[in-house]
Design a protein around this motif. Structure first.
Motif, mmCIF file in Angstrom:
data_model
loop_
_atom_site.group_PDB
_atom_site.id
_atom_site.type_symbol
_atom_site.label_atom_id
_atom_site.label_comp_id
_atom_site.label_asym_id
_atom_site.label_seq_id
_atom_site.Cartn_x
_atom_site.Cartn_y
_atom_site.Cartn_z
ATOM 1 N N ALA A 18 1.078 -1.143 0.065
ATOM 2 C CA ALA A 18 0.049 -0.152 0.089
ATOM 3 C C ALA A 18 0.788 1.218 -0.233
ATOM 4 N N LEU A 19 1.941 1.228 0.826
ATOM 5 C CA LEU A 19 2.794 2.261 0.919
ATOM 6 C C LEU A 19 3.598 2.521 -0.560
ATOM 7 N N ILE A 20 3.866 1.421 -1.059
ATOM 8 C CA ILE A 20 4.608 1.465 -2.543
ATOM 9 C C ILE A 20 3.788 2.070 -3.639
ATOM 10 N N ARG A 21 2.458 1.951 -3.489
ATOM 11 C CA ARG A 21 1.406 2.188 -4.464
ATOM 12 C C ARG A 21 1.295 3.769 -4.147
ATOM 13 N N ALA A 22 1.081 4.005 -3.131
ATOM 14 C CA ALA A 22 0.824 5.683 -2.889
ATOM 15 C C ALA A 22 2.237 6.255 -2.899
ATOM 16 N N ALA A 23 3.237 6.132 -2.992
ATOM 17 C CA ALA A 23 4.423 6.572 -3.196
ATOM 18 C C ALA A 23 4.782 6.824 -4.693
ATOM 19 N N ALA A 24 4.120 5.981 -5.401
ATOM 20 C CA ALA A 24 4.184 5.945 -6.901
ATOM 21 C C ALA A 24 3.560 7.278 -7.567
ATOM 22 N N ALA A 25 2.705 7.945 -6.760
ATOM 23 C CA ALA A 25 2.168 9.251 -7.046
ATOM 24 C C ALA A 25 3.179 10.219 -7.302
ATOM 25 N N GLU A 26 3.134 11.088 -8.307
ATOM 26 C CA GLU A 26 4.247 12.175 -8.672
ATOM 27 C C GLU A 26 4.106 12.923 -7.580
ATOM 28 N N ASP A 27 3.053 13.424 -6.757
ATOM 29 C CA ASP A 27 2.865 14.650 -5.862
ATOM 30 C C ASP A 27 2.970 13.824 -4.356
ATOM 31 N N PHE A 28 3.301 12.538 -4.194
ATOM 32 C CA PHE A 28 3.754 12.090 -2.867
ATOM 33 C C PHE A 28 5.077 12.431 -2.289
ATOM 34 N N PRO A 29 5.091 13.091 -1.187
ATOM 35 C CA PRO A 29 6.556 13.643 -0.728
ATOM 36 C C PRO A 29 7.440 12.769 -0.093
ATOM 37 N N ALA A 30 7.344 11.296 -0.442
ATOM 38 C CA ALA A 30 8.298 10.438 -0.165
ATOM 39 C C ALA A 30 8.725 9.652 -1.196
ATOM 40 N N LYS A 31 9.540 8.835 -1.113
ATOM 41 C CA LYS A 31 10.046 7.873 -1.999
ATOM 42 C C LYS A 31 10.477 6.711 -1.456
ATOM 43 N N ILE A 32 10.223 5.332 -1.541
ATOM 44 C CA ILE A 32 10.322 4.103 -1.174
ATOM 45 C C ILE A 32 11.943 3.762 -1.469
ATOM 46 N N VAL A 33 12.816 3.940 -0.977
ATOM 47 C CA VAL A 33 14.223 3.628 -1.510
ATOM 48 C C VAL A 33 14.735 2.341 -1.266
ATOM 49 N N VAL A 34 14.127 1.434 -0.304
ATOM 50 C CA VAL A 34 14.670 0.057 0.196
ATOM 51 C C VAL A 34 13.558 -0.548 0.833
ATOM 52 N N VAL A 35 13.285 -1.866 0.796
ATOM 53 C CA VAL A 35 12.735 -2.685 1.492
ATOM 54 C C VAL A 35 13.329 -3.694 2.131
ATOM 55 N N ARG A 171 -11.472 -6.270 7.654
ATOM 56 C CA ARG A 171 -12.121 -4.884 7.527
ATOM 57 C C ARG A 171 -11.139 -3.936 7.924
ATOM 58 N N ILE A 172 -10.358 -4.466 8.988
ATOM 59 C CA ILE A 172 -9.339 -3.429 9.446
ATOM 60 C C ILE A 172 -8.218 -3.239 8.511
ATOM 61 N N LEU A 173 -7.831 -4.207 8.070
ATOM 62 C CA LEU A 173 -6.672 -4.394 7.003
ATOM 63 C C LEU A 173 -6.856 -3.288 5.856
ATOM 64 N N GLU A 174 -7.986 -3.434 5.572
ATOM 65 C CA GLU A 174 -8.542 -2.220 4.501
ATOM 66 C C GLU A 174 -8.277 -0.721 4.886
ATOM 67 N N VAL A 175 -8.639 -0.535 6.242
ATOM 68 C CA VAL A 175 -8.585 0.664 6.733
ATOM 69 C C VAL A 175 -6.817 0.978 6.975
ATOM 70 N N GLU A 176 -5.977 -0.148 7.250
ATOM 71 C CA GLU A 176 -4.541 0.160 7.353
ATOM 72 C C GLU A 176 -4.186 0.652 6.286
ATOM 73 N N HIS A 177 -4.627 -0.146 4.967
ATOM 74 C CA HIS A 177 -3.932 0.267 3.706
ATOM 75 C C HIS A 177 -4.280 1.831 3.245
ATOM 76 N N ARG A 178 -5.417 2.365 3.984
ATOM 77 C CA ARG A 178 -5.886 3.870 3.683
ATOM 78 C C ARG A 178 -5.060 4.835 4.626
ATOM 79 N N ILE A 179 -4.865 4.423 5.863
ATOM 80 C CA ILE A 179 -4.314 5.421 6.741
ATOM 81 C C ILE A 179 -2.816 5.401 6.882
ATOM 82 N N TYR A 180 -2.049 4.341 6.673
ATOM 83 C CA TYR A 180 -0.510 4.332 6.476
ATOM 84 C C TYR A 180 0.107 5.336 5.650
ATOM 85 N N PRO A 181 -0.498 5.225 4.230
ATOM 86 C CA PRO A 181 0.144 6.098 3.266
ATOM 87 C C PRO A 181 -0.127 7.621 3.682
#
Length: 217
Positions: A18-35, A171-181
């Motif tokens: 979920a974080l990787i998907r969000a960070a792919a957006a051009e306006d996202f202020p962070a870049k995932i550089v390593v897992v 159901r909570i996992l869906e919420v996690e994927h929304r709020i973490y990014p």
């Protein structure tokens, strides 16, 4: 300039994805550089590689109980990738106080309950046993105490009478994927200020949203 983020995982990497998907957006202020995983068999490693994210494995098992030695190797990897922020995504390894303090205010975690309620293992089972009517997920800064630290963001769902731990978890996992990014966006964008043990958010829209469960209609 985008903040450089490392995601630490031990398993499937659901929140990592979920974080990787969000960070792919051009306006996202962070870049995932390593897992980074402490287990070579973590399913999330392949997901990260498929998304073009560099990965590293630092097997914690080989360090035994020497957490400091493991953290030295981990810090070297973080330094190599010039990491600014850490996101824990199901990372099943406890840190020493020294490591946590070094990253204070820069290391995030997500827990599937409305902290401070139901920390630790089996939060969904704990919630059902307690008979709560609302549960959810919490993104927080990491401190030495487990599942504690200043709360960044929370999301809630209604608990149903026929819920099982697995059904509630889904159901909570869906919420996690929304709020973490969203929480990472706030931190990377410089919109979070730590005020003692609490987080203050700059420029956040006021919300009068109310979740009441069960409905009495």
């Amino acid at each position: 300039m985008k903040r450089r983020v490392a995601i630490l995982i031990s398993g499937r990497g659901s929140n990592m994805a979920a974080l990787i998907r969000a960070a792919a957006a051009e306006d996202f202020p962070a870049k995932i550089v390593v897992v980074i995983s402490n287990r070579a068999d973590a399913g999330g490693l392949e997901k990260a590689r498929a998304s073009g994210i560099p990965t590293a494995t630092i097997e914690s098992k080989s360090f035994g109980k020497d957490r400091a030695a493991f953290e030295t190797a981990l810090q070297s990897a973080l330094d190599e990738h010039k990491v600014d922020l850490i996101c824990l995504g199901g990372f099943m390894r406890l840190f020493t106080t020294g490591f946590v303090q070094r990253w204070y205010g820069r290391m995030l975690n997500i827990h599937p309950s409305l902290l401070p309620s139901f920390p630790g293992l089996d939060p969904h089972g704990q919630a059902l046993k307690a008979g709560v009517k609302i549960s959810g997920a919490t993104v927080h800064f990491v401190i030495p105490e487990t599942d504690a630290g200043p709360i960044l963001m929370q999301g809630a769902v209604a608990v149903r009478d026929d819920d099982t731990p697995d059904a509630l978890a889904a159901r909570i996992l869906e919420v996690e994927h929304r709020i973490y990014p969203d929480a990472l966006r706030l931190v990377a964008g410089g919109r979070i200020r730590l005020d003692g043990d609490t987080c203050k958010t700059a420029g956040s829209a006021a919300s009068d949203a109310t979740l009441i469960s069960p409905a009495a209609g």
